[in-house]
Design a protein around this motif. Structure first.
Motif, PDB file in Angstrom:
ATOM      1  N   PHE A  20      -4.445  -2.351  -0.700  1.00  0.00           N
ATOM      2  CA  PHE A  20      -4.544  -1.224  -1.465  1.00  0.00           C
ATOM      3  C   PHE A  20      -3.297  -0.803  -2.164  1.00  0.00           C
ATOM      4  O   PHE A  20      -3.418  -0.261  -3.366  1.00  0.00           O
ATOM      5  N   ARG A  21      -2.152  -1.046  -1.526  1.00  0.00           N
ATOM      6  CA  ARG A  21      -0.930  -0.539  -2.364  1.00  0.00           C
ATOM      7  C   ARG A  21      -0.789  -1.240  -3.684  1.00  0.00           C
ATOM      8  O   ARG A  21      -0.433  -0.836  -4.539  1.00  0.00           O
ATOM      9  N   GLN A  22      -1.182  -2.716  -3.639  1.00  0.00           N
ATOM     10  CA  GLN A  22      -0.992  -3.466  -4.565  1.00  0.00           C
ATOM     11  C   GLN A  22      -2.101  -3.238  -5.603  1.00  0.00           C
ATOM     12  O   GLN A  22      -1.905  -3.144  -6.830  1.00  0.00           O
ATOM     13  N   TRP A  23      -3.096  -2.787  -5.357  1.00  0.00           N
ATOM     14  CA  TRP A  23      -4.369  -2.300  -6.315  1.00  0.00           C
ATOM     15  C   TRP A  23      -3.838  -1.102  -6.782  1.00  0.00           C
ATOM     16  O   TRP A  23      -3.989  -1.009  -7.943  1.00  0.00           O
ATOM     17  N   LEU A  24      -3.176  -0.157  -6.171  1.00  0.00           N
ATOM     18  CA  LEU A  24      -2.552   1.017  -6.683  1.00  0.00           C
ATOM     19  C   LEU A  24      -1.798   0.745  -7.677  1.00  0.00           C
ATOM     20  O   LEU A  24      -1.516   1.300  -8.930  1.00  0.00           O
ATOM     21  N   ASN A  25      -0.607   0.000  -7.499  1.00  0.00           N
ATOM     22  CA  ASN A  25       0.429  -0.495  -8.085  1.00  0.00           C
ATOM     23  C   ASN A  25      -0.210  -1.158  -9.350  1.00  0.00           C
ATOM     24  O   ASN A  25       0.297  -0.942 -10.699  1.00  0.00           O
ATOM     25  N   ASN A  26      -1.359  -1.928  -9.415  1.00  0.00           N
ATOM     26  CA  ASN A  26      -1.721  -2.716 -10.548  1.00  0.00           C
ATOM     27  C   ASN A  26      -2.394  -1.687 -11.496  1.00  0.00           C
ATOM     28  O   ASN A  26      -2.535  -1.651 -12.788  1.00  0.00           O
ATOM     29  N   GLN A  27      -3.374  -0.475 -10.783  1.00  0.00           N
ATOM     30  CA  GLN A  27      -3.572   0.529 -11.845  1.00  0.00           C
ATOM     31  C   GLN A  27      -2.871   1.231 -12.399  1.00  0.00           C
ATOM     32  O   GLN A  27      -2.880   1.675 -13.639  1.00  0.00           O
ATOM     33  N   ILE A  28      -1.453   1.573 -11.785  1.00  0.00           N
ATOM     34  CA  ILE A  28      -0.349   2.260 -12.419  1.00  0.00           C
ATOM     35  C   ILE A  28       0.134   1.434 -13.381  1.00  0.00           C
ATOM     36  O   ILE A  28       0.442   1.962 -14.525  1.00  0.00           O
ATOM     37  N   ARG A  29       0.371   0.170 -13.173  1.00  0.00           N
ATOM     38  CA  ARG A  29       0.830  -0.649 -14.259  1.00  0.00           C
ATOM     39  C   ARG A  29      -0.121  -0.730 -15.579  1.00  0.00           C
ATOM     40  O   ARG A  29       0.403  -0.462 -16.540  1.00  0.00           O
ATOM     41  N   GLU A  30      -1.211  -0.698 -15.487  1.00  0.00           N
ATOM     42  CA  GLU A  30      -2.173  -0.834 -16.305  1.00  0.00           C
ATOM     43  C   GLU A  30      -2.170   0.676 -17.188  1.00  0.00           C
ATOM     44  O   GLU A  30      -2.293   0.519 -18.457  1.00  0.00           O
ATOM     45  N   ALA A  31      -2.339   1.695 -16.512  1.00  0.00           N
ATOM     46  CA  ALA A  31      -2.290   3.181 -17.260  1.00  0.00           C
ATOM     47  C   ALA A  31      -1.240   3.157 -17.804  1.00  0.00           C
ATOM     48  O   ALA A  31      -1.138   3.835 -19.115  1.00  0.00           O
ATOM     49  N   SER A  32       0.082   2.729 -17.242  1.00  0.00           N
ATOM     50  CA  SER A  32       1.370   2.944 -18.074  1.00  0.00           C
ATOM     51  C   SER A  32       1.447   2.135 -19.312  1.00  0.00           C
ATOM     52  O   SER A  32       2.012   2.561 -20.506  1.00  0.00           O
ATOM     53  N   ALA A  33       1.107   0.919 -19.119  1.00  0.00           N
ATOM     54  CA  ALA A  33       1.099  -0.257 -20.180  1.00  0.00           C
ATOM     55  C   ALA A  33       0.119   0.295 -21.375  1.00  0.00           C
ATOM     56  O   ALA A  33       0.462  -0.013 -22.425  1.00  0.00           O
ATOM     57  N   GLN A  34      -0.920   1.009 -21.171  1.00  0.00           N
ATOM     58  CA  GLN A  34      -1.859   1.251 -22.244  1.00  0.00           C
ATOM     59  C   GLN A  34      -1.020   2.233 -23.250  1.00  0.00           C
ATOM     60  O   GLN A  34      -1.660   2.452 -24.157  1.00  0.00           O
ATOM     61  N   PHE A  35      -0.038   2.968 -22.794  1.00  0.00           N
ATOM     62  CA  PHE A  35       0.810   3.965 -23.585  1.00  0.00           C
ATOM     63  C   PHE A  35       2.098   2.961 -24.055  1.00  0.00           C
ATOM     64  O   PHE A  35       2.775   4.034 -24.559  1.00  0.00           O
ATOM     65  N   GLY A  36       2.368   1.924 -23.532  1.00  0.00           N
ATOM     66  CA  GLY A  36       3.488   1.269 -24.099  1.00  0.00           C
ATOM     67  C   GLY A  36       4.736   1.402 -23.131  1.00  0.00           C
ATOM     68  O   GLY A  36       5.987   1.095 -23.647  1.00  0.00           O
ATOM     69  N   TYR A  37       4.447   1.791 -21.996  1.00  0.00           N
ATOM     70  CA  TYR A  37       5.706   2.146 -21.250  1.00  0.00           C
ATOM     71  C   TYR A  37       6.148   0.942 -20.525  1.00  0.00           C
ATOM     72  O   TYR A  37       5.399   0.163 -20.081  1.00  0.00           O
ATOM     73  N   GLN A  38       7.487   0.969 -20.263  1.00  0.00           N
ATOM     74  CA  GLN A  38       8.230  -0.368 -19.901  1.00  0.00           C
ATOM     75  C   GLN A  38       8.603  -0.030 -18.128  1.00  0.00           C
ATOM     76  O   GLN A  38       9.030   1.278 -18.000  1.00  0.00           O
ATOM     77  N   GLU A  39       8.501  -1.255 -17.552  1.00  0.00           N
ATOM     78  CA  GLU A  39       8.757  -0.779 -16.256  1.00  0.00           C
ATOM     79  C   GLU A  39      10.189  -1.038 -15.846  1.00  0.00           C
ATOM     80  O   GLU A  39      10.828  -1.979 -16.400  1.00  0.00           O
ATOM     81  N   PHE A  40      10.779  -0.136 -14.927  1.00  0.00           N
ATOM     82  CA  PHE A  40      12.207   0.072 -14.451  1.00  0.00           C
ATOM     83  C   PHE A  40      12.147   0.187 -13.088  1.00  0.00           C
ATOM     84  O   PHE A  40      11.238   0.499 -12.599  1.00  0.00           O
TER      85      PHE A  40
END
Lengths: 422, 422
Positions: A20-40
């Protein structure tokens, strides 16, 4: 001997919890990436003084895990990310190309009373747009939140984003004579309203220094749902929210003010409708923080969302994902000690062909090995029993249909290819 | 005001640093999944007593970050994962279906002298096979490591996995009269050999209680590269390593013993050839640990690999990955205040069509917006200038070829589809 206990307020992530934690992390990654946000990410340990500046007394004095390091400075386990972000931006200064769109997902610690929806060690999504001081920047952030909600199936009748603006609130409060030192006190008062009974809250207001007529004025301010229409900033904000397709989730709410001291403009909270209107995420504009920690004056806006309440809200709305925990496509069984090598070699060949292959490491009864495959939802099982060994054959069992076929070992790869693509 | 400093030994992960950490995490996920391992995680805080049992004095007394919590118990920032794993297995007991194949990637803390390849806050891959006490289980673990090495381009001439077995070593030492209390002391002695000069090491050996002839015997044991052939367990282990296709990375090395107290059988370390033979990963069999923390007697084997040395080794071998940091496919530019809404709407439409779209949030000079796209390696830029606005057209610039085309806004989606698939 009794089993050594975990620390109160921490969580063990067994594979099903971690999925579940990993699924949530992936959902967050995807929504952030849709707007061009970079992970830090920031460090997990910071000097206490970083938070002392602007995070507010409750967070720093009551909720932070703090300890002296070997050189004697006070270190905190990070209770939030925004001050680290501000420090990192301050440190690089002109070396960064603004605007920055940054997001992160990681652990945080707060010493809180143990209750449902709270954990002392929790995970948080942070996302920020730095270097832009326009209402459109604030609007983009809630659009990212709305995108996550939509992607996971949280519809606008399950979750609401309640928005206010501290500059507007400040103007409204000034009109009823609340200003200067009384302003941050009144913000704190507004922030605590939903945690107190009306009588206790009124008593707290008067104790805090509000006069009776100021209190009456405050009640009126908190009930005025039209005030945003007098703010050009909020009009522009809501227009951008519509252009971003996020309008269906948003309400203006004059009672939202947020507890952190560093907010300077737009503030918001997402709350669930079904439950107790718990806060799912919160954020806002903080134009001073980078300069407060020693950098240039760089405007910024962003929000944070914890994992625990979010998980509860998905559960209560019946939309928690059904996740497979074991990654293996194929289980290779083991018949006897002397056949281990053959089983292992087959597993190696299939891995080299690109499959995810688990090997059952002991020659226990086949029934038990099949049960293991079933429990772990592994779709295919390769069996090399005595008959198969003698004739250089293998059997392949489809765990979904239950069908089992025996054929020459050299056909195994093509058979598996057919089964797993079918 | 000076900028508030980070805590010594911690790291800031700016997007380019985070891209590497995330790439490594994905490589680890993939290698682990190829063998059917499931992701899990322990808490980041544990009671100190969990490590006191078996992690060894150096780790517990010298390297752990420890502090009292508000109830007075001593809490440690986890310096390693294995004791948490043992506690979690002990806690669930019979509720778990053995064997367990579990892996994890997360933060750890050790108070170490600051030097190249060391960080006090670091990330570590942990992977373990629990419930099986065979040489094949140990062999599988090094095969997972070899798979990661191969996947990232670390060939067998860049990196070696050095293997020994504590049961074999014990037998060899007993033959020269080293047993009882002298055994763990001698293991520690062997573990520290490469950190001392030969003279200092001999002096340390004699101080530790070894007699002159025992010391001579020990030197011989550490030089005997054929001893593994007398161990049925190691013969079986190397046979399985071959069947697993990992043989090319492995050497028998009698000087490898590992520092942690809980190892009971196979022990190993991967070291780089080019650098200073630094330890990249280390692990082994620990059959007692689950019972030591209060559970049943469940055998286990596994290893840990830190992120810092691994990154250095990739760099030094010229195989560090070239990673893109910004996830956006398309940048939408902004011409003037009044055209913001149109730009935002186009961005929203393209996101709804499945693209990752960043919007430039201010109407600065087009040159600056294009430079931003270039720096962030965003392949396509949509331009809506005054000419385009008037005729309901848009321009699309390919940042790689430099080509720019103008067409009707209604054609934008199909043009982008062509460009990004082409």
């Amino acid at each position: 001997m009794p089993i050594i206990q975990p620390v109160r307020g921490t969580r063990d992530f067994y594979p099903e919890d971690m999925a579940f934690r990993q699924w949530l992390n992936n959902q967050i990654r995807e929504a952030s990436a849709q707007f061009g946000y970079q992970e830090f990410d920031g460090p997990f340990l910071e000097r206490l003084e970083l938070y002392a500046a602007k995070s507010g007394d409750e967070l720093v004095k009551e909720q932070s895990y703090v300890f002296p390091d070997r050189s004697g400075s006070m270190i905190a386990l990070r209770p939030e990310l925004t001050p680290s972000l501000a420090r990192m931006v301050a440190q690089r200064g002109k070396g960064l190309t603004l605007p920055l769109r940054w997001w992160s997902f990681g652990p945080f610690w707060r010493y809180e009373r143990k209750q449902k929806g709270r954990s002392r060690e929790f995970f948080q999504w942070n996302i920020d747009l730095i270097g832009v001081d326009t209402p459109e920047a604030d609007a983009e952030l809630v659009a990212v939140a709305a995108t996550l909600f939509r992607n996971v199936g949280l519809t606008a009748d399950m979750i609401r984003i309640k928005v206010n603006n501290r500059r507007l609130a400040e103007k409204q409060l000034q009109e009823i004579g609340i200003q200067g030192e009384l302003l941050p006190i009144t913000f704190r008062l507004i922030d605590r309203q939903d945690r107190m009974t009306p009588d206790a809250w009124k008593a707290y207001a008067l104790e805090s220094g509000l006069k009776e007529d100021q209190f009456k004025g405050l009640v009126k301010v908190l009930e005025d749902l039209e005030a945003w229409k007098s703010s050009p900033e909020m009009l522009q904000y809501f227009k951008a929210v519509e252009a971003l397709g996020a309008g269906e989730y948003l309400d203006y709410d004059p009672t939202v003010i947020r507890g952190l001291d560093y907010y300077t403009g737009t503030v918001y909270e997402a709350r669930d409708v079904k439950g107790n209107h718990r806060s799912i995420l919160g954020g806002g504009r903080y134009d001073d923080l980078v300069s407060v920690v020693g950098g240039d004056l760089i405007p910024a806006t962003g929000f944070a969302m914890g994992d625990v309440v979010f998980g509860l809200v998905l559960d209560e709305n019946g939309i928690a994902p059904d996740l497979r925990v074991c990654p293996a496509d194929i289980l290779i069984t083991t018949f006897e000690e002397s056949s281990k090598s053959i089983s292992i070699q087959i597993a190696t060949e299939l891995r080299e062909a690109g499959y995810r292959v688990e090997w059952y490491p002991e020659p226990v009864r086949l029934q038990r090995q099949l049960k293991y495959a079933d429990r772990n939802e592994i779709p295919l099982v390769v069996i090399i029993g005595p008959d198969e060994m003698e004739s250089d054959k293998v059997s392949l069992k489809d765990m979904v249909s239950g069908e089992q076929k025996t054929f020459s070992r050299s056909d195994l790869l093509s058979r598996i290819k057919n089964q797993l693509s079918g």
